[in-house]
Design an enzyme around this catalytic site. Structure first.
Site, PDB file in Angstrom:
ATOM      1  N   SER A 130       0.829  -1.211   0.000  1.00  0.00           N
ATOM      2  CA  SER A 130       0.000   0.000   0.000  1.00  0.00           C
ATOM      3  C   SER A 130       0.858   1.254   0.000  1.00  0.00           C
ATOM      4  CB  SER A 130      -0.908   0.033   1.226  1.00  0.00           C
ATOM      5  OG  SER A 130      -1.672   1.230   1.202  1.00  0.00           O
ATOM      6  N   LYS A 184      -4.600  -6.755   3.286  1.00  0.00           N
ATOM      7  CA  LYS A 184      -4.562  -5.633   2.335  1.00  0.00           C
ATOM      8  C   LYS A 184      -5.966  -5.330   1.802  1.00  0.00           C
ATOM      9  CE  LYS A 184      -2.869  -2.461  -0.423  1.00  0.00           C
ATOM     10  NZ  LYS A 184      -3.914  -2.104  -1.348  1.00  0.00           N
ATOM     11  N   HIS A 187      -7.704  -3.469   4.454  1.00  0.00           N
ATOM     12  CA  HIS A 187      -7.123  -2.116   4.433  1.00  0.00           C
ATOM     13  C   HIS A 187      -7.872  -1.273   3.405  1.00  0.00           C
ATOM     14  CE1 HIS A 187      -4.579   0.829   2.353  1.00  0.00           C
ATOM     15  NE2 HIS A 187      -3.940   1.012   3.491  1.00  0.00           N
ATOM     16  N   ASN A 188      -8.076  -1.841   2.231  1.00  0.00           N
ATOM     17  CA  ASN A 188      -8.753  -1.086   1.183  1.00  0.00           C
ATOM     18  C   ASN A 188     -10.227  -0.847   1.517  1.00  0.00           C
ATOM     19  OD1 ASN A 188      -6.283  -1.355  -0.071  1.00  0.00           O
ATOM     20  ND2 ASN A 188      -7.153  -1.728  -2.081  1.00  0.00           N
ATOM     21  N   GLU A 191     -10.188   1.955   3.656  1.00  0.00           N
ATOM     22  CA  GLU A 191      -9.874   3.112   2.796  1.00  0.00           C
ATOM     23  C   GLU A 191     -11.153   3.640   2.121  1.00  0.00           C
ATOM     24  OE1 GLU A 191      -6.473   2.437   0.034  1.00  0.00           O
ATOM     25  OE2 GLU A 191      -7.878   2.925  -1.576  1.00  0.00           O
TER      26      GLU A 191
HETATM   27  C1  6PG Z   1      -3.182   1.392  -1.694  1.00  0.00           C
HETATM   28  C2  6PG Z   1      -4.409   1.543  -2.516  1.00  0.00           C
HETATM   29  C3  6PG Z   1      -4.203   0.906  -3.852  1.00  0.00           C
HETATM   30  C4  6PG Z   1      -5.180   1.378  -4.897  1.00  0.00           C
HETATM   31  C5  6PG Z   1      -6.555   0.871  -4.668  1.00  0.00           C
HETATM   32  C6  6PG Z   1      -7.586   1.754  -5.280  1.00  0.00           C
HETATM   33  O1  6PG Z   1      -3.295   0.858  -0.611  1.00  0.00           O
HETATM   34  O2  6PG Z   1      -2.119   1.810  -2.150  1.00  0.00           O
HETATM   35  O3  6PG Z   1      -5.497   0.949  -1.878  1.00  0.00           O
HETATM   36  O4  6PG Z   1      -4.151  -0.482  -3.681  1.00  0.00           O
HETATM   37  O5  6PG Z   1      -5.187   2.754  -4.930  1.00  0.00           O
HETATM   38  O6  6PG Z   1      -6.607  -0.374  -5.252  1.00  0.00           O
HETATM   39  O7  6PG Z   1      -8.714   1.017  -5.348  1.00  0.00           O
HETATM   40  P1  6PG Z   1      -9.978   1.424  -6.152  1.00  0.00           P
HETATM   41  O8  6PG Z   1      -9.555   1.661  -7.577  1.00  0.00           O
HETATM   42  O9  6PG Z   1     -10.863   0.246  -6.000  1.00  0.00           O
HETATM   43  O10 6PG Z   1     -10.479   2.672  -5.518  1.00  0.00           O
END
Ligand code: 6PG
Length: 466
Positions: A130, A184, A187-188, A191
């Site tokens: 990430s 991960k 985590h997303n 996010e």
């Molecule tokens: C990270 C982000 C990275 C990416 C996402 C965006 O941790 O660096 O999460 O993995 O920016 O995959 O996801 P979306 O395109 O689904 O918003």
């Protein structure tokens, strides 16, 4: 020419940045890419780091150019291309070699691939990375899943390239097979929730309090000096302050309001439901992205149903407290999903360790993670973050504002799915007796499913069956 310590296959944004990061840390890196014409420009732009980058046009030469046991990091799409690549590369490898998938993979695929490679005495590592391009280049947060043997082998490289927080590298071996990719994924999911909380609060300030994006940027800048301090708040202030060079309008006002998504948020929700959980804040954030993408329908609905919203008078302070409460609840839900998966798959995930490696490098890095790490390290009752004394106290201070903001937003017609979803979960969990007795009675009435009685063993039926 000496052999390289690691190979990086895939020179897209993340792969190139990770290869440069490794080279900068003194690691000899073999590099290649499916489109071979990307390789020379990458080396040309690497400057002095090119001395530690060993380019190859052919996969066979790339593999042969690695020290044994070999370590290959694949930075390619983690779905079909990864399976196709394993089919091609596996015959070139020897027992003891390691393949790392550094993409956002579905952890079920990671488990399947780890088992398939183990049958050839090969190690498969699912590495969550990430931090976007900047993180990959200068220090990402990394979540590793794989064998202890694999961890010992890659630990020096991953530790060298990781972000650090107060001197500690933000990388950890979290468990076997899919553990790293699962963490991960969650985590997303968090996010997504955090981003949607920010978008909802921006909506209240913009559409409900008639503030301009630069005015809202100033509010976010102020918040970033307090308990909400985080990367996402910092970049939000930055993007809200930006002006469109073409029109002179705030940049955010000329961007189409239809959010993209690649799947990790959705996977979090799907896995949560499979595990008998409901991460309502994350679910709401994924759903909100889906609704946002239905732009044409929403435009038609605005004509038919009316799109007016009322004024919002909540103070910036109340909004900041509502934000913090919802953020805490979204994190708490993410940690619950990880705890449930850890039990289901026997991973023994350590929530305090996960919170610590998210403190720097990753997209959801936030000051709050210090408190979360401390709460878990101190032994949260039942493993529940919201029951840890320091977190419960934070919630007691901030939930009244969340309640006030959600009530005002709902009354004025503003959609706040994550703020309200988080609050609904909080209000459900804080009540020892909820509303499900009636669900059980209904299930028994129409399907003879039976129910447990308070204070009695066994399965019972209601008088409607007498
Ligand atoms: C990270 C982000 C990275 C990416 C996402 C965006 O941790 O660096 O999460 O993995 O920016 O995959 O996801 P979306 O395109 O689904 O918003």
């Amino acid at each position: 020419m000496g052999k390289a310590r690691i190979g990086v296959y895939g020179l897209g944004t993340m792969g190139s940045a990770l290869a440069l990061n490794m080279a900068e840390q003194g690691v000899e890196v073999a590099v290649t890419n499916r489109e071979t014409d990307w390789i020379a420009p990458f080396i040309a732009e690497a400057g002095p780091l090119a001395a530690r980058l060993h380019p190859h046009d052919r996969l066979e030469a790339f593999v042969a150019g690695l020290q044994t046991p070999r370590v290959i990091l694949f930075m390619i799409p983690s779905d079909a291309p990864m399976d196709a690549m394993l089919g091609v590369v596996t015959p070139l490898l020897s027992p003891g070699d390691m393949v790392i998938d550094g993409g956002n993979a579905d952890f079920h695929d990671t488990r399947r691939r780890a088992a398939a490679l183990a049958a050839h005495d090969l190690h498969f590592v699912g590495l969550g990375v990430s931090g976007g391009e900047e993180g990959a280049r200068h220090g990402p947060s990394m979540m590793m899943g794989g064998s202890d043997h694999s961890w010992q082998q890659v630990r020096p490289i991953l530790t060298a390239i990781a972000a650090t927080h107060e001197g500690a590298p933000c990388v950890a071996h979290l468990g076997p097979d899919g553990a790293g990719h699962f963490v991960k994924t969650v985590h997303n999911g968090i996010e997504y929730a955090d981003m949607q909380i920010i978008a909802e609060i921006h909506g209240l300030l913009h559409d409900g309090a008639a503030l301009s994006p630069p005015e809202i940027a100033a509010i976010f800048t102020g918040w970033n000096a307090g308990p909400l301090r985080s990367y996402l708040v910092e970049i939000t202030a930055e993007v809200l302050a930006a002006t469109d060079p073409e029109t002179g309008h705030p940049m955010v006002d000329v961007i189409k309001d239809a959010a993209g998504q690649k799947g990790t948020g959705r996977w979090t929700v799907i896995e949560a439901l499979r595990l008998g959980q409901s991460a309502s804040a994350i679910e709401a954030a994924v759903g909100a992205r889906g609704w946002s993408a239905e732009k044409d329908t929403r435009q038609e609905a605005e004509r038919v149903l009316g799109g007016a919203v009322g004024a919002i008078t909540a103070s910036a302070e109340a909004l900041s407290e509502a934000f913090l409460a919802a953020r805490i609840l979204a994190y708490a839900q993410g940690f619950r999903v990880m705890a449930a998966a850890s039990e289901e798959y026997g991973w023994a995930l350590d929530p305090a360790q996960i919170a610590r490696i998210w403190r720097a490098g990753c997209i959801i890095r936030a000051d709050l993670l210090d408190d979360i790490a401390a709460a878990f390290a101190g032994g949260a009752p039942r493993g529940e973050m919201i029951l840890a004394p320091a977190i419960a106290q934070r919630l007691a201070q901030t939930v009244p504002a969340l309640r006030q903001v959600v009530a005002e937003a709902v009354h004025a017609g503003h959609a706040v799915p994550v703020l309200s979803g988080a609050l609904a979960w909080y209000d459900t969990m804080r009540r020892g007796r909820g509303t499900a007795a009636l669900i059980q009675a209904q299930r028994d009435r129409f399907g003879h499913h039976g129910f447990e009685r308070l204070g009695q063993d066994g399965l019972h039926h209601g008088p409607w069956w007498d």
